[in-house]
Enzyme design. Structure first.
Site, mmCIF file in Angstrom:
data_model
loop_
_atom_site.group_PDB
_atom_site.id
_atom_site.type_symbol
_atom_site.label_atom_id
_atom_site.label_comp_id
_atom_site.label_asym_id
_atom_site.label_seq_id
_atom_site.Cartn_x
_atom_site.Cartn_y
_atom_site.Cartn_z
ATOM 1 N NE ARG A 1 -1.559 1.665 3.771
ATOM 2 C CZ ARG A 1 -1.121 2.896 4.045
ATOM 3 N NH1 ARG A 1 -1.490 3.921 3.299
ATOM 4 N NH2 ARG A 1 -0.288 3.100 5.045
ATOM 5 C CB VAL A 2 1.788 3.992 -1.942
ATOM 6 C CG1 VAL A 2 3.014 3.121 -2.087
ATOM 7 C CG2 VAL A 2 0.932 3.907 -3.192
ATOM 8 C CB SER A 3 -0.434 7.551 1.545
ATOM 9 O OG SER A 3 -0.054 6.752 2.632
ATOM 10 C CB THR A 4 -0.392 10.219 -2.524
ATOM 11 O OG1 THR A 4 1.018 10.093 -2.751
ATOM 12 C CG2 THR A 4 -0.628 10.733 -1.122
ATOM 13 C CD GLN B 1 3.557 7.675 -0.885
ATOM 14 O OE1 GLN B 1 2.430 7.274 -0.673
ATOM 15 N NE2 GLN B 1 4.476 7.765 0.053
#
Length: 217
Positions: A19-22, A25
């Site tokens: 998972r990445v937040s944005t 990324q």
């Protein structure tokens, strides 16, 4: 030499959650997790990638991974905060849902005492299990604290920028807005529009409502 089925080495199965937040990324950097898991002797049964906030419990790929989990499988992720930045009670529910499928976590930096506990008995087992739960709880709380600290710093930065007259707010994503309007105008549902436009359902609803409102003015 003849081997029986019982003599065969047991295959260790892992499912990878990345998972990445944005959108800015890059998920590519986390591909090394897959290589590390395979090097450690795991068969990778599934890789679940998404760009979403760890403070949300309704992440589609996270939920799909949990549905797919089988007993004795292992969930592998880069760090614990990649799995959860939820409030502690919700984070513990998430971990419980993974354990409820008979699976366990394998996260760098999180000490795993489960094998030691399984081999122990009596007071020693109780102590090891208690220490394991305490370490997990501390790690989950630290992930949440870090999230809240980042949010507070962001809020303070915005407030200072407003006071200095330098805050203009977030720039609208014109391309996404246009895709949402075009898809809805073509008869797509809100849910399907969000999927095709790569945005949340709530954003699709908001942009479409703004468009409709502008048309009536």
């Amino acid at each position: 030499m003849t081997y029986t089925q019982a003599d065969q080495p047991k295959v260790r199965i892992a499912r990878l959650y990345l998972r990445v937040s944005t959108d800015e990324q890059d998920l590519t950097r986390q591909d090394q997790i897959e290589q590390s898991a395979r090097a450690a002797g795991y068969y990778v049964a599934g890789i679940y990638k998404e760009k979403a906030s760890g403070a949300r419990a309704d992440r589609p790929e996270l939920l799909r991974m949990i549905r797919d989990l089988q007993p004795e499988e292992v969930v592998v992720c880069e760090r614990l905060d990649r799995l959860s930045r939820l409030p502690l009670a919700e984070a513990e529910q998430l971990v419980a849902s993974i354990r409820g499928k008979g699976a366990k976590l394998a996260v760098p930096g999180l000490v795993d005492l489960s094998d030691f506990a399984a081999a122990a008995d009596g007071v020693a087992r109780i102590v090891l299990e208690s220490v394991q739960e305490l370490l997990l709880k501390l790690a989950l709380q630290m992930a949440r604290d870090d999230y809240e600290t980042r949010r507070e710093r962001q809020r303070q930065g915005v407030e200072l920028a407003k006071q200095a007259g330098k805050y203009a707010g977030r720039s609208p994503d014109i391309a996404t807005h246009q895709r949402i309007v075009a898809l809805r105008a073509a008869g797509q549902t809100i849910k399907r529009t969000a999927e095709l436009a790569g945005c949340s359902v709530s954003q699709a609803k908001r942009i479409w409502a703004m468009h409709r409102s502008a048309d009536t003015e």
